[in-house]
Design a protein around this motif. Structure first.
Motif, short mmCIF file in Angstrom:
data_model
loop_
_atom_site.label_atom_id
_atom_site.label_comp_id
_atom_site.label_asym_id
_atom_site.label_seq_id
_atom_site.Cartn_x
_atom_site.Cartn_y
_atom_site.Cartn_z
N UNK A 1 0.79 -1.28 -0.05
CA UNK A 1 -0.08 -0.07 0.16
C UNK A 1 0.86 1.26 0.03
N UNK A 2 2.12 1.34 0.81
CA UNK A 2 2.65 2.29 0.75
C UNK A 2 3.35 2.84 -0.48
N UNK A 3 3.81 1.55 -1.02
CA UNK A 3 4.65 1.52 -2.28
C UNK A 3 3.66 1.99 -3.59
N UNK A 4 2.36 1.61 -3.53
CA UNK A 4 1.53 2.03 -4.60
C UNK A 4 1.16 3.64 -4.41
N UNK A 5 1.06 3.94 -3.05
CA UNK A 5 0.64 5.27 -2.91
C UNK A 5 1.86 6.05 -3.72
N UNK A 6 3.12 5.72 -3.32
CA UNK A 6 4.29 6.41 -3.84
C UNK A 6 4.38 6.55 -5.27
N UNK A 7 4.04 5.40 -6.00
CA UNK A 7 3.94 5.32 -7.29
C UNK A 7 2.73 6.60 -7.98
N UNK B 1 11.30 5.36 -8.00
CA UNK B 1 10.77 5.75 -6.69
C UNK B 1 10.41 4.97 -5.71
N UNK B 2 10.10 3.72 -6.18
CA UNK B 2 9.70 2.34 -5.53
C UNK B 2 10.70 1.99 -4.89
N UNK B 3 12.32 1.82 -5.32
CA UNK B 3 13.19 1.11 -5.20
C UNK B 3 14.41 1.92 -4.85
N UNK B 4 14.69 3.09 -5.35
CA UNK B 4 15.96 3.90 -5.18
C UNK B 4 16.23 4.27 -3.87
N UNK C 1 2.94 -3.79 -6.07
CA UNK C 1 2.51 -2.44 -5.96
C UNK C 1 2.68 -1.70 -7.43
N UNK C 2 3.89 -2.20 -8.24
CA UNK C 2 4.11 -1.58 -9.58
C UNK C 2 3.01 -2.25 -10.28
N UNK C 3 2.71 -3.45 -10.17
CA UNK C 3 1.61 -4.02 -11.11
C UNK C 3 0.30 -3.51 -10.95
#
Length: 298
Positions: A37-43, A107-110, A138-140
């Motif tokens: 959820x946190x990563x999806x919001x970040x995307x 943004x998700x990994x760096x 999240x990226x999917x």
């Protein structure tokens, strides 16, 4: 007689306010969901500055524009059929999807790699596999939103306009399934490439370079082989582009026309494209696992 003084204390315990946690322990599953959820919001730049929201939402609007044009066209002409047929939508809009993948994957990994916070994640029950699954999920999901929203808007608009003929329910459902294949494969590839560097700018450039390279090689070989009247070989050269792998599978399974006027070789091209999708997805996942195992042990 001199009195013997007591020994100085070896240490002092200070109470700085830490308390034991007595609440519910939700476990690894909840941690994976929270990280996803946190990563999806970040995307999509949610919870960040306005500037971080501009690119993902501009790309989302661009993806929805063909749906609006399709609905308007069906209403005016009273004829069924969107501007871009449902199964061909993702391949036709591949440039927009590639830009989103390139700009948002880093943004998700760096940040976690750059600021060396991975040991904090892995000091808890979260494993490397959990972390990778959450990021890929999240990226999917972000890529699915970019595809499902315009497809669904187009389909709902077609039902509301209700021009003569049968609605394209089967093509719509097929496109929704194909979008899942696109999203998982691209998420694994994009995140794997972006994870090779902790610098966000380099990650963006690397993902864009991969897309441009595969697209250019595919097109150049197709044109050269086509000019030599080697049509079957030219069709195979198209499959160098990952977007056309999924398009070839949908042509094989549904018998629909190919996107962008492509012509894939008959026979084994569909199964080979399906194997290529599995291989690329597995390769991206393996690179991510190895990369984060190395980062966690550093």
């Amino acid at each position: 007689m001199t009195a013997i003084s007591p020994p100085e204390p070896a240490g002092v315990i200070h109470d700085i306010g830490y308390r034991h946690y007595d609440g519910a322990r939700l476990g690894r599953g909840h941690a994976r969901v929270a990280l996803t959820r946190h990563s999806l919001r970040g995307a999509f730049g949610l919870g960040r500055s306005f500037r971080a929201k501009v690119m993902p939402f501009v790309l989302l609007v661009i993806m929805v524009l063909p749906a609006i044009v399709s609905i308007a066209g069906m209403a005016l002409a009273q004829q069924r059929g969107p501007v871009i047929d449902y199964p061909n939508f993702s391949a036709t809009m591949s440039v927009v999807l590639a830009i989103f993948l390139a700009t948002q994957s880093p943004i998700l990994v760096a940040p976690d790699l750059r600021f060396r916070v991975l040991p904090l994640y892995f000091s808890r029950p979260v494993t490397v596999g959990d972390y990778v699954v959450a990021k890929v999920a999240a990226m999917s999901l972000a890529l699915l939103i970019l595809q499902w929203l315009p497809l669904t808007v187009t389909f709902v608009g077609e039902l509301l306009v209700n021009p003569p003929g049968d609605p394209g329910t089967g093509r719509y459902l097929a496109s929704m399934v194909l979008s899942v294949v696109y999203s998982v494969m691209l998420a694994c590839l994009g995140l794997a490439i972006a994870s090779l560097t902790p610098r966000r700018g380099l990650g963006v450039a690397a993902v864009i370079a991969f897309y441009l390279f595969t697209t250019a090689v595919s097109q150049v070989l197709t044109e050269i082989l086509g000019s030599m009247s080697q049509d079957d070989s030219a069709g195979w050269a198209l499959l160098i582009n990952p977007f056309y792998l999924v398009d070839a599978v949908q042509v094989w399974l549904t018998g629909a026309s190919a996107a962008m006027g492509n012509s894939y070789p008959g026979g084994a091209s569909g199964p080979v494209a399906a194997l290529g999708i599995v291989a690329l997805t597995a390769l991206g996942g393996a690179v991510l696992i190895l990369r984060y195992r190395k980062a966690a042990s550093a």
